[in-house]
Design an enzyme around this catalytic site. Structure first.
Site, PDB file in Angstrom:
ATOM      1  CB  SER A 262      -0.879   0.013   1.246  1.00  0.00           C
ATOM      2  OG  SER A 262      -0.056   0.110   2.399  1.00  0.00           O
ATOM      3  CE  LYS A 263      -1.601   7.266  -1.838  1.00  0.00           C
ATOM      4  NZ  LYS A 263      -2.538   8.001  -2.710  1.00  0.00           N
ATOM      5  NE  ARG A 264      -0.780   5.684   6.359  1.00  0.00           N
ATOM      6  CZ  ARG A 264      -0.491   6.757   7.078  1.00  0.00           C
ATOM      7  NH1 ARG A 264      -0.528   7.941   6.520  1.00  0.00           N
ATOM      8  NH2 ARG A 264      -0.158   6.637   8.342  1.00  0.00           N
ATOM      9  CE  LYS A 265       1.022  -0.821   7.167  1.00  0.00           C
ATOM     10  NZ  LYS A 265       0.369  -2.084   7.474  1.00  0.00           N
ATOM     11  CB  SER A 266       5.552   0.100  -0.083  1.00  0.00           C
ATOM     12  OG  SER A 266       5.513  -0.901   0.912  1.00  0.00           O
TER      13      SER A 266
END
Length: 498
Positions: A262-266
């Site tokens: 996900s954008k949040r984590k990667s």
RNA sequence: GCCGCAUUCGUCUAGAGGCCUAGGACACCGCCCUCUCAAGGCGGAGAUCACCGGUUCGAAUCCGGUAUGCGGUACCA
């Protein structure tokens, strides 16, 4: 039955333009592409832009551009964001196929497989809460399935716009997944789901089925997150009298914590990697091996070689963590394999404009030899654009000192080096010549080369390790090089020779 | 909760009953090379093949259960 015609195999990718091209979408597209090429089938791009609130032209441009950048091409579909479609089954943007969806929705309504639902979001929410409290499966309770004409009229009079719900037959759905083998679901566990919103906009589960039929798709290869949606699609396919395609569900790409990437984590946007200097060849090679392997110990493959080897049935079942270290390694492999001219060309966007193509060409072999890692390459670009003041601020006097040397001794070494540099007439240096002169000067004054070069390195590059010393000096030219050495001498409190 | 999918070194993976005292690659460590950093070469450490129980002369490989993780369960895709 006649022998199957390989050219009748048709696969598709169906990105939704709700954001920039995502790593996961890119890999799904790649696997579809490799599969199509391997079997000699037809590859279709369809833009799933029914969710107009989220979709924009900007994202479609990003998706198409980056797919092209990766080297993925398609036989049918929009070839550019503003261009027209190619292929006999167009249009290939769902926003332009609304009449088809409306027609098929009407068929379902007429046959009784779908019905109008007047429930409001609040009402649905309330039912769901109630079900949760009672530990029941949260699904639609079928309230609107059998409304009397009077009730219907009452809702209409209220101004409610009905959604269209598909009445899911309580069948056991079984299919033979291309990757996972036999899978079975019980649709009796499913609630009736909405296929057309109250505002007339058809929803994903419905349009995907309609379009796959309309575009004669024979093999649906998509992410594992769609595995449990497939029984819904099959129910719809049966109700509409369509031909059922084969399904294949590829594993998810994971964050380091093993959740869906996900954008949040990667960093998930392909564009971001592109802007950082990753080569498309490296990205493709990397993505291909995230969930597939040729079964040998070979690991460097071009897109063509991948297409030749790729077998959809060999795709793994378990998710794979996105390992950036490995991407970096592959990027290095591909950078090193580039010819100088090619490298200079690829590097152009990362190098300041003041450095003309001639300098860049001279820089190329140097970069290839030593700065093969992305991190180093961007460091070099940063180095080239830093002002001398910024460089000067980077180092502390202690960094300049070789082990066991005093400030005075170090200043002496720098002064010697300065003399060597000054002895060269031309405004441009050649790295080899520089090295030879510095080395002999150092030895003549009783310095070990290593000790001698350390303060020089810090003075010139502002850091202890890479970029390469003499290459850096060559790039800076005599004037700026001398200025940096002088700055270092000043920091050491030494005299600057006239 | 329910349904489904998955589970080999930290990571990507090889492996389809004996070739496995589990192989390769990335990352890590050491040595060599070297003006530095890399690259390259050589070597090292790293997996009781999630766990338990079966089948078998023999299981990472077959079967069952358990655990854990993930996905789905929207008038998102």
């Amino acid at each position: 039955m006649s022998t199957p015609d390989p050219t009748s195999i048709r696969v598709r990718m169906a990105p939704s333009p709700t954001g920039p091209l995502h790593i996961g979408t890119a890999r799904t597209s790649l696997y579809n592409f490799l599969f199509a090429r391997h079997v000699g089938g037809t590859y279709v791009l369809r833009v799933e832009d029914t969710d107009v609130a989220r979709g924009t032209d900007e994202w479609e441009t990003d998706i198409i551009d980056n797919l092209h950048w990766l080297g993925i091409t398609w036989d049918e579909g929009p070839q550019s964001a503003d261009g027209g479609d190619i292929g006999p089954y167009g249009p290939y943007r769902q926003s332009q196929r609304m009449e088809l969806y409306a027609r098929e929705a009407d068929r379902l309504l007429a046959s009784g497989d779908a019905y109008h639902c007047y429930c409001t979001p609040d009402e649905l929410e309330a039912v769901r809460h109630e079900q949760e409290r009672n530990h029941e499966a949260p699904r639609y309770n079928g309230r609107c399935l059998r409304l009397t004409d009077a009730e219907r009229a009452a809702f209409e009079a209220e101004g409610r716009r009905p959604a269209l719900r598909f009445q899911v037959p309580p069948d056991k759905i079984r299919f033979d997944d291309l990757i996972r083998g036999d899978v079975e679901f019980d649709n009796a566990l499913l609630g009736d789901f909405v296929i057309v919103r109250g505002d007339g906009m058809p929803l994903y589960h419905f349009v995907v089925v309609v379009d796959d039929e309309a575009m004669a798709i024979t093999h649906v290869v998509r992410g594992e997150d769609h595995l449990s949606n497939t029984p819904k699609h099959i129910a719809l396919i049966r109700a509409l009298g369509y031909r059922e395609p084969r399904f294949g569900h590829i594993p998810l790409i994971l964050n380091p914590d093993r959740s869906k990437m996900s954008k949040r984590k990667s960093q998930t946007a392909i564009t971001a990697y592109r802007e950082q200097g990753y080569l498309p060849e490296a990205m493709v090679n990397f993505l291909a091996f995230l969930g597939w392997s040729p079964g040998t110990e070979e690991e460097i493959f071009s897109l063509e070689e991948l297409a030749a080897r790729f077998e959809i049935g060999e795709v793994h079942k378990a998710g794979a963590v996105f390992d950036k270290d490995r991407l970096d390694y592959l990027n290095g492999v591909y950078i090193r394999s580039l010819a100088d001219g090619q490298l200079a060309y690829r590097l152009r966007p990362f190098i300041p404009e003041e450095l003309d193509d001639g300098i860049l060409m001279r820089l190329a072999p140097l970069l290839k030899e030593r700065l093969v890692r992305l991190g180093d390459a961007s460091e070099l670009a940063a180095f080239l654009t830093e002002t001398d003041d910024q460089i000067a601020a980077l180092y502390e006097p202690e960094l300049l000192l070789p082990k066991g040397r005093t400030a005075a001794e170090t200043a002496e070494a720098l002064t010697i080096a300065r003399g060597a540099l000054g002895a060269i007439d031309q405004p441009d240096f050649a790295a080899g010549e520089l090295e030879a002169i510095c080395r002999s000067s150092a030895e003549a004054h009783g310095w070990k080369a290593g000790d001698f070069f350390r303060p020089l390195r810090v003075a010139i590059t502002g850091r202890l390790v890479s970029p390469p010393l003499f290459g850096s000096m060559e790039l800076l030219g005599r004037e700026r090089t001398l200025a940096r050495v002088d700055e270092a001498l000043k920091r050491l409190g030494a005299e600057i020779p006239a």
